[in-house]
Scaffold this motif. Structure first.
Motif, PDB file in Angstrom:
ATOM      1  N   SER A  69      -3.469   1.743   5.930  1.00 51.61           N
ATOM      2  CA  SER A  69      -2.645   2.027   4.753  1.00 51.61           C
ATOM      3  C   SER A  69      -2.045   0.735   4.208  1.00 51.61           C
ATOM      4  N   CYS A  71      -1.258  -2.627   1.947  1.00 49.87           N
ATOM      5  CA  CYS A  71      -1.154  -3.005   0.538  1.00 49.87           C
ATOM      6  C   CYS A  71      -1.646  -4.437   0.425  1.00 49.87           C
ATOM      7  N   ARG A  87      -4.059   1.312  -0.424  1.00 52.84           N
ATOM      8  CA  ARG A  87      -4.959   2.407  -0.064  1.00 52.84           C
ATOM      9  C   ARG A  87      -4.116   3.580   0.412  1.00 52.84           C
ATOM     10  N   LYS A  88      -4.430   4.761  -0.076  1.00 56.21           N
ATOM     11  CA  LYS A  88      -3.742   5.964   0.387  1.00 56.21           C
ATOM     12  C   LYS A  88      -4.420   6.397   1.682  1.00 56.21           C
ATOM     13  N   SER A  92      -7.769   8.604   1.779  1.00 56.26           N
ATOM     14  CA  SER A  92      -8.972   7.783   1.623  1.00 56.26           C
ATOM     15  C   SER A  92     -10.032   8.036   2.690  1.00 56.26           C
ATOM     16  N   HIS A  97      -9.250   6.533  -2.336  1.00 60.26           N
ATOM     17  CA  HIS A  97      -8.056   6.746  -3.173  1.00 60.26           C
ATOM     18  C   HIS A  97      -7.164   5.513  -3.035  1.00 60.26           C
ATOM     19  N   TYR A  98      -7.009   4.798  -4.130  1.00 56.00           N
ATOM     20  CA  TYR A  98      -6.190   3.587  -4.157  1.00 56.00           C
ATOM     21  C   TYR A  98      -5.211   3.685  -5.313  1.00 56.00           C
ATOM     22  N   GLU A  99      -4.112   2.942  -5.199  1.00 57.92           N
ATOM     23  CA  GLU A  99      -3.114   2.897  -6.275  1.00 57.92           C
ATOM     24  C   GLU A  99      -2.834   1.444  -6.639  1.00 57.92           C
ATOM     25  N   THR A 110      -4.564   4.684 -10.792  1.00 57.24           N
ATOM     26  CA  THR A 110      -5.108   5.252  -9.566  1.00 57.24           C
ATOM     27  C   THR A 110      -6.621   5.060  -9.604  1.00 57.24           C
TER      28      THR A 110
END
Length: 198
Positions: A69, A71, A87-88, A92, A97-99, A110
């Protein structure tokens, strides 16, 4: 890095020890050379003007050595941070799924996988010796960058190629120029992580 034209092609180098690729725009101009530094406990990526590595444009660094997880912050050569991608973790595992956040740590975009089944098949078939060399010819995941209004603005797709070495970034909705760099840097980091997973 904002003086470029879409689409942008990412082409990984297969004859080097590093996890590295060159980004070239629609005018065949090199936008950046991206190189992941080897033997680092925490991810450390240099984004250079070209393959000579004489001019550093940006750094991308992880905030921890376990990247489940993590950043990854974007900074200029002076160390000034101006955005990050995260990364979520659990989200993921099944579907990427990334932000992407701006310099004020506000969520701006997103990144989601267009079709999770393509990635699952790519990962499974990619484990079969010899056949794994050809998965890039028929299994090609794509990722969508979605803004705060739920509009898809950019699409990154794995192109048909041996050993999955080419990706194309296409602009689907005109970007205003303010967030181009955090989007492109976010996709650069994401493709390094996703390609490593299979």
């Amino acid at each position: 890095m904002q003086d470029y034209k879409f689409p942008i092609d990412f082409t990984f180098h297969i004859g080097t020890l590093s996890n590295d690729f060159t980004a070239v725009d629609a005018d065949k101009k090199t936008v950046a050379y991206v190189k992941q530094k080897l033997f680092k406990f925490k991810e450390d990526v240099g984004v250079y003007e070209n393959e000579s590595e004489t001019k550093l444009l940006y750094n991308i660094k992880a905030d921890r050595w376990i990247d489940f997880s993590a950043c990854y912050s974007f900074s200029d050569p002076t160390g000034q941070e101006f955005g990050k991608i995260g990364r979520k973790g659990w989200a993921s595992l099944w579907k990427a799924h990334y932000e992407i956040f701006d310099k004020n740590k506000q969520l701006k975009y997103t990144i989601r996988e267009e079709n999770a089944w393509v990635k699952v098949l790519d990962g499974l078939v990619g484990q079969i010796p010899l056949i794994n060399l050809f998965t890039g010819l028929f299994l090609n995941p794509a990722y969508l960058v979605i803004n705060g209004n739920n509009e898809t603005v950019v699409r990154l797709a794995k192109e048909k190629s041996l050993v999955g070495r080419r990706f194309k970034v296409s602009e689907l909705k005109k970007l205003d120029g303010n967030d181009d760099d955090i989007i492109i840097l976010g996709l650069m980091m994401m493709v390094l992580l996703e390609r490593r997973k299979g």
